[in-house]
Design an enzyme around this catalytic site. Sequence first.
Site, PDB file in Angstrom:
ATOM      1  N   LYS A  61      -6.548 -12.881   7.677  1.00  0.00           N
ATOM      2  CA  LYS A  61      -6.136 -12.905   6.269  1.00  0.00           C
ATOM      3  C   LYS A  61      -5.089 -13.973   5.957  1.00  0.00           C
ATOM      4  O   LYS A  61      -5.130 -14.578   4.880  1.00  0.00           O
ATOM      5  CB  LYS A  61      -5.649 -11.510   5.855  1.00  0.00           C
ATOM      6  N   GLY A  69      -1.614 -10.136   7.292  1.00  0.00           N
ATOM      7  CA  GLY A  69      -2.208 -10.232   5.965  1.00  0.00           C
ATOM      8  C   GLY A  69      -2.216  -8.941   5.182  1.00  0.00           C
ATOM      9  O   GLY A  69      -1.737  -8.878   4.037  1.00  0.00           O
TER      10      GLY A  69
END
Length: 273
Positions: A75, A139
């Site tokens: 991410k 993330g």
Amino acid sequence: MSPVDIDGSTRIYAVFGDPVKQVQTPRLINPIFAAAGCNLVAAPFHVTPSTLTATWAVFRQLSNIAGIGVTVPHKVAAARLCDSLTDAARQVGAVNSIQRHADGSMHGAQFDGIGFVQGLASARFRLKGAEILLLGAGGAGRAIAHALAAEAPARVMVMDRDPESVAFTVDLINRVAGEGIARKAGRDAGRAAVWINATPVGLKPGDEFPVELAALTPDTLVADIASLSRETELLARARELGCTTSDGNDMLNAQISLIAGFAAGHEAGSPLA
């Protein structure tokens, strides 16, 4: 159109992850695409950190790619590869869904934060005024941190193996909240009234949770987004105690219509009805 009606005009929403066996997005999102009459299908791709950049470059060139969903551990890295970001993704420094535009440019968005708080449903009120332990500053952890800052907690204690990620996330929370409510987690982390696991810890047998599970009480709210297709040790212990719990499916279900809309080309925040 059912999710299996694939033809030469079908566009693909790829989902990158490592591991990828636990990914639930295709199962949840393909019926939404079908119900809306979109000739669009989500499929998982096992992409490792060492091959992410090369794979990204290939998918950028494929005109039938509608976008890319990313899960652990991509991410943050995927956000750096995007050509543009939504405001939330820019602040968080991570994405979980990307639109591929006709010119091959990639536009990243972040729905994990809103998905997490909405996925708590009636337990969401327990974030206000609470001491919160957030395990994970990658993330998903950053996205959750961003959302937590708007829920008026008393304190957020951040734990991660990467000191730079901890510092980034603490600063993010304090900046969004407008006050110093976040700090690095210390030895007292187990006293928190809310425990949030935003890491892959628990996906593999033998994973050891970095906080003593003996510190859990029946009054603790426990959210473990690592838990999708099976129960983690943290959730199993919490449920034995009678804690209120939430897993990764709650977060994913809360955001899936937004991801579907974004994958279909709508603006971020517009669900696919």
